[in-house]
Design a protein around this motif. Structure first.
Motif, mmCIF file in Angstrom:
data_model
loop_
_atom_site.group_PDB
_atom_site.id
_atom_site.type_symbol
_atom_site.label_atom_id
_atom_site.label_comp_id
_atom_site.label_asym_id
_atom_site.label_seq_id
_atom_site.Cartn_x
_atom_site.Cartn_y
_atom_site.Cartn_z
ATOM 1 N N HIS A 309 -6.761 -7.513 1.860
ATOM 2 C CA HIS A 309 -7.390 -7.051 3.096
ATOM 3 C C HIS A 309 -7.398 -5.523 3.086
ATOM 4 N N GLY A 310 -6.264 -4.921 2.786
ATOM 5 C CA GLY A 310 -6.178 -3.490 2.504
ATOM 6 C C GLY A 310 -6.986 -2.610 3.434
ATOM 7 N N SER A 311 -6.712 -2.672 4.722
ATOM 8 C CA SER A 311 -7.530 -1.932 5.690
ATOM 9 C C SER A 311 -7.218 -0.447 5.709
ATOM 10 N N GLY A 312 -6.001 -0.077 5.319
ATOM 11 C CA GLY A 312 -5.625 1.330 5.374
ATOM 12 C C GLY A 312 -4.888 1.720 6.637
ATOM 13 N N THR A 313 -4.470 0.739 7.434
ATOM 14 C CA THR A 313 -3.576 1.047 8.545
ATOM 15 C C THR A 313 -2.138 0.902 8.044
ATOM 16 N N LYS A 314 -1.232 1.639 8.667
ATOM 17 C CA LYS A 314 0.152 1.633 8.207
ATOM 18 C C LYS A 314 0.748 0.233 8.195
ATOM 19 N N GLN A 315 0.603 -0.484 9.330
ATOM 20 C CA GLN A 315 1.296 -1.766 9.415
ATOM 21 C C GLN A 315 0.612 -2.853 8.602
ATOM 22 N N ASN A 316 -0.728 -2.845 8.502
ATOM 23 C CA ASN A 316 -1.384 -3.901 7.735
ATOM 24 C C ASN A 316 -0.975 -3.844 6.273
ATOM 25 N N ASP A 317 -0.983 -2.669 5.681
ATOM 26 C CA ASP A 317 -0.696 -2.576 4.253
ATOM 27 C C ASP A 317 0.748 -2.978 3.951
ATOM 28 N N ARG A 318 1.671 -2.650 4.849
ATOM 29 C CA ARG A 318 3.063 -3.081 4.673
ATOM 30 C C ARG A 318 3.174 -4.609 4.795
ATOM 31 N N HIS A 319 2.549 -5.140 5.840
ATOM 32 C CA HIS A 319 2.562 -6.586 6.091
ATOM 33 C C HIS A 319 1.993 -7.344 4.892
ATOM 34 N N GLU A 320 0.873 -6.862 4.385
ATOM 35 C CA GLU A 320 0.198 -7.561 3.298
ATOM 36 C C GLU A 320 0.999 -7.485 1.998
ATOM 37 N N THR A 321 1.569 -6.337 1.716
ATOM 38 C CA THR A 321 2.409 -6.201 0.531
ATOM 39 C C THR A 321 3.568 -7.196 0.582
ATOM 40 N N ALA A 322 4.209 -7.295 1.738
ATOM 41 C CA ALA A 322 5.315 -8.239 1.897
ATOM 42 C C ALA A 322 4.842 -9.682 1.750
ATOM 43 N N ALA A 323 3.639 -9.987 2.281
ATOM 44 C CA ALA A 323 3.113 -11.352 2.205
ATOM 45 C C ALA A 323 2.827 -11.766 0.765
ATOM 46 N N VAL A 324 2.279 -10.857 -0.020
ATOM 47 C CA VAL A 324 1.988 -11.174 -1.421
ATOM 48 C C VAL A 324 3.291 -11.400 -2.187
#
Length: 422
Positions: A309-324
């Motif tokens: 998804h990699g939107s470039g918001t602080k929380q999304n990128d952290r959330h997504e990295t953890a999810a992967v």
């Protein structure tokens, strides 16, 4: 025999890319299509950058009547549907229209036309009681997003299931996922599916300004979208569409169709928690990934590429990295991950389908697109995000994920046809 859904045609309209070939060329070049907004004067707004399509409806093959009747988002969808049909080689005269359907995704529908016409009937906002005599005859169509799916259904003569999916930024994934389900369950043999959005309007920009979701990096639009970078500070609004011809596998094989990819597994989940908040442990997205892999009968170690998804918001990128990491385990560190939003911005509901197109083309060409503008890695985002340059790699199984306001989380597994469980 179990029915399977495969992509046999692709049509794309994206920023700086009118057509699938130019879209792919842009992605593998690592160049960006983000710039200062030109559709209106963005000076009053906090975020003044976007990724705009260079699109002329008449030059794209629409009639004067179609270009007058349809909102820009609907125009995108129809033009992309035409390209996908041509690419698929499907002869509509030789297929049953009652076995042909449409599912289109859109987050904000006909926003541009609806806002434009409100300005007219309210005399620039001066009238609380609007004067409907100044409205265009098609104003109701701009209010009802399903008009977009109807336009595509008219274009392709679909008399089977026709619907519009609107689940925010996961709409593009969800629409294709729903279409695949209809094929697999036997409700249709051919689905024209994908998503479209044309949200670059003052009201949309104001909405994202209000919650500070978009980047204020106005001095350098070309590098404003920086997924996974330590200096990222919000996403760049975009627009576009991607539409696919999705067929039942044996139906496609009988006519000798080219097979791009199988939609092998799909799942969507919601966090029932917060409009924009995401937990840093990534558990919501991880659950969608787990179910999608299970439905595809794929092990986490089979994933060759993650389209983020990699939107470039602080929380999304952290959330997504953890999810992967949670989903793929140790294999996450050996798997390339990239975000094409770094190049074409975030087109809301359309982006999920544009990302599916990128995944299918990555599989087709043996190349993983890069994450542009990733120059200062964030220590909290410590996976292989394919910075700056595309990478040659054989790709047989792809995981594409999406995250949307409202807590929506979706995941799709695409697989090279002929591999995996029958």
């Amino acid at each position: 025999m179990t029915r399977r859904a495969v992509i046999t045609g692709i049509g794309v309209l994206a920023p700086s890319a009118n057509g699938t070939k130019s879209f792919w060329d842009l992605l593998v070049s690592g160049q960006t299509a983000t710039r200062r907004i030109s559709f209106f004067d963005p000076t009053p707004f906090r975020s003044q950058v976007a990724a705009e399509c260079d699109f002329d409806p008449l030059r794209a093959g629409l009639s004067h009547q179609q270009s007058r009747r349809m909102d820009r988002a609907a125009q995108f969808a129809v033009v992309s549907a035409r390209e996908s049909l041509a690419d698929s080689g499907l002869d509509l005269e030789r297929t049953d229209p009652t076995r042909r359907g449409v599912v289109i995704g859109s987050a904000v529908g006909c926003t541009m036309s609806l806002e434009r016409e409100y300005v007219v009937v309210s005399d620039g906002g001066a009238r609380w009681l609007v004067d409907e005599s100044h409205a265009v005859p098609h104003l109701f169509d701009y209010l009802v997003p399903s008009a977009i799916a109807r336009e595509v259904a008219w274009e392709v003569g679909a008399e089977g299931p026709v619907s519009l999916v609107s689940t925010g930024c996961t709409s593009g994934l969800d629409a294709v996922g729903r279409a695949a389900e209809l094929v697999v369950e036997g409700s249709a043999d051919v689905m024209v599916c994908g998503a479209t959005d044309a949200p670059i309007s003052p009201i949309t920009v104001a909405c994202f300004d209000a919650i500070k979701a978009t980047t204020p990096r106005n001095d350098d639009p070309a590098t404003a979208s920086r997924p996974f970078d330590r200096t990222r500070n919000g996403f760049v609004l975009g627009e576009g569409s991607a539409v696919f011809v999705l067929e039942e596998l044996e139906h496609a094989r009988r006519r000798g169709a080219h097979l791009y990819a199988e939609v092998a597994g799909f799942a969507s989940r919601a966090n029932a928690h917060h409009m924009t908040g995401l937990r840093p442990d990534g558990v919501e997205m991880a659950e969608a990934i787990r179910v999608a892999l299970a439905r595809a009968r794929s092990a986490p170690t089979e994933v060759d590429y993650v389209n983020a998804h990699g939107s470039g918001t602080k929380q999304n990128d952290r959330h997504e990295t953890a999810a992967v990491k949670r989903s793929l385990g140790r294999h996450a560190y050996d798997t390339p991950v990239s975000s094409i939003k770094s190049m074409i911005g975030h087109s809301l509901g359309a982006i999920g389908s544009l990302e599916i197109a990128a995944c299918a083309l990555a599989m087709e060409n043996g190349v993983v697109p890069p994450t542009a503008n990733l120059r200062e890695p964030d220590p909290e985002c410590d996976l292989d995000y394919v910075p700056l340059r595309a990478r040659e790699r054989r790709v047989d199984t792809v995981l594409s994920v999406g995250s949307g306001f409202g807590g929506f989380q979706s995941a799709m597994v695409l697989r090279r046809p002929g591999r995996g469980a029958a």
